[in-house]
Design an enzyme around this catalytic site. Structure first.
Site, PDB file in Angstrom:
ATOM      1  N   LYS A  69      -0.494   1.706   8.523  1.00 37.76           N
ATOM      2  CA  LYS A  69      -0.119   3.074   8.154  1.00 37.76           C
ATOM      3  C   LYS A  69      -1.174   4.140   8.513  1.00 37.76           C
ATOM      4  O   LYS A  69      -0.829   5.298   8.701  1.00 37.76           O
ATOM      5  CB  LYS A  69       0.210   3.161   6.646  1.00 37.76           C
ATOM      6  N   ASP A 106       6.925   9.429   1.800  1.00 36.12           N
ATOM      7  CA  ASP A 106       6.733   8.858   0.456  1.00 36.12           C
ATOM      8  C   ASP A 106       6.828   9.907  -0.654  1.00 36.12           C
ATOM      9  O   ASP A 106       7.355   9.625  -1.737  1.00 36.12           O
ATOM     10  CB  ASP A 106       5.390   8.130   0.357  1.00 36.12           C
TER      11      ASP A 106
END
Ligand code: ATR
Length: 277
Positions: A69, A106
């Site tokens: 990520k 997110d």
């Protein structure tokens, strides 16, 4: 490029990912010509493998999970506003000009999960207390700030990490030892630590001081109803599980690739909750 679109999630390992189940459900539901695969990429092969998938295999984008990520940031030619705030990328979109857009969805997933389960909850009614100071905490704090909440406290075992995040986001620190005693005016309590997850130590906290209007959310979704949420429910508080954050964070990625913002229907949520358990 054909109209048939290939997407996937990249990580190492990748078998545990629920993203193929979610995106392939939506591909079928919206009648889209496409497929979504789980692709294991070793960290040493990251750049070469992604280039191969895009240039030789015609992939149009990816979700990105552990441990890639942060590393995929180097491959992005553009990023959305969330990325520098959250410090990582969870979605890659291959653009018409061949560039790669990096996004982080997110924060959207966190807020939409709570809004969809507790639509009348007033985020602005009081302070928010965030347990933890890792990557998930960054997404939650960024999301809360975007909602206009200024009164945010970070409470983390390692105080230096809480202080670093508090400085970055211009919010406050609460001592880890005070996580049970300083809840009397807290409106929203979010657990972003790994405590309470299956196989991890439990989260030792007493919620009895929380006001009756408070909402408790756990990012942990394995088990679906954690001890924290069970305690909140037993006090009659609003309790929102973490599985919806996984489902809602997937929506803007799907939209970026396919042009449709999908919804989280009850049967999808039930199906993914069962798989996660
Ligand atoms: P993520 O990216 O999912 O947020 P992370 O960056 O590894 O994961 O963060 C894990 C969080 O859980 C941290 O806030 C960590 O606290 P520390 O900063 O003190 O390490 C918290 N955590 C993990 N195990 C813990 C434990 N046994 N007690 C208290 N906090 C714990």
């Amino acid at each position: 490029m054909s109209d048939f679109k290939k997407l996937g999630v990249i990580g190492h390992p990748i078998k545990q990912s629920l993203s193929p189940e979610i995106h392939n459900y939506w591909i079928a539901k919206y009648g889209i010509a496409g497929q979504y695969d789980a692709i294991d990429i070793h960290p040493d092969q990251l750049e070469d493998h992604i280039k191969f998938l895009i240039e030789e295999q015609d992939y149009r984008g990816f979700n990105v999970t552990i441990p890639h990520k942060e590393a995929v940031l180097d491959l992005c030619s553009s990023i959305d506003d969330a990325v520098p705030n959250i410090g990582s990328v969870n979605t890659l979109v291959v653009q018409e000009n061949g560039g790669i857009l990096g996004k982080n969805t997110d924060a959207f997933g966190f807020i939409e999960n709570i809004k969809s389960h507790e639509p009348s909850f007033d985020f602005a009614a009081g302070p928010a207390l965030v347990l933890g100071a890792g990557g998930a905490a960054r997404a939650v704090i960024y999301a809360l700030k975007n909602e206009g909440i200024l009164d945010i406290y970070i409470c983390n075992r390692t105080v230096e990490k809480a202080e670093g995040l508090a400085e970055f986001f211009d919010v406050n620190v609460a001592p880890w030892e005070a996580r049970s005693s300083e809840l009397s005016n807290v409106n929203l309590l979010v657990n972003t630590t790994s405590l309470g997850m299956t196989g991890q130590p439990s989260l030792d906290i007493d919620l009895s001081a929380l006001p009756s209007s408070a909402l408790v959310n756990d990012i942990v979704y394995k088990p679906l109803v954690t001890d924290l949420l069970r305690q909140a429910q037993s006090q009659g508080l609003k309790a929102v599980t973490g599985i919806g954050m996984l489902l809602h964070q997937a929506r803007p990625a799907f939209e970026a690739w396919f042009g449709v913002l999908p919804d989280v229907a009850e049967d999808l949520e039930n199906r993914i909750s069962e798989k996660a358990a």
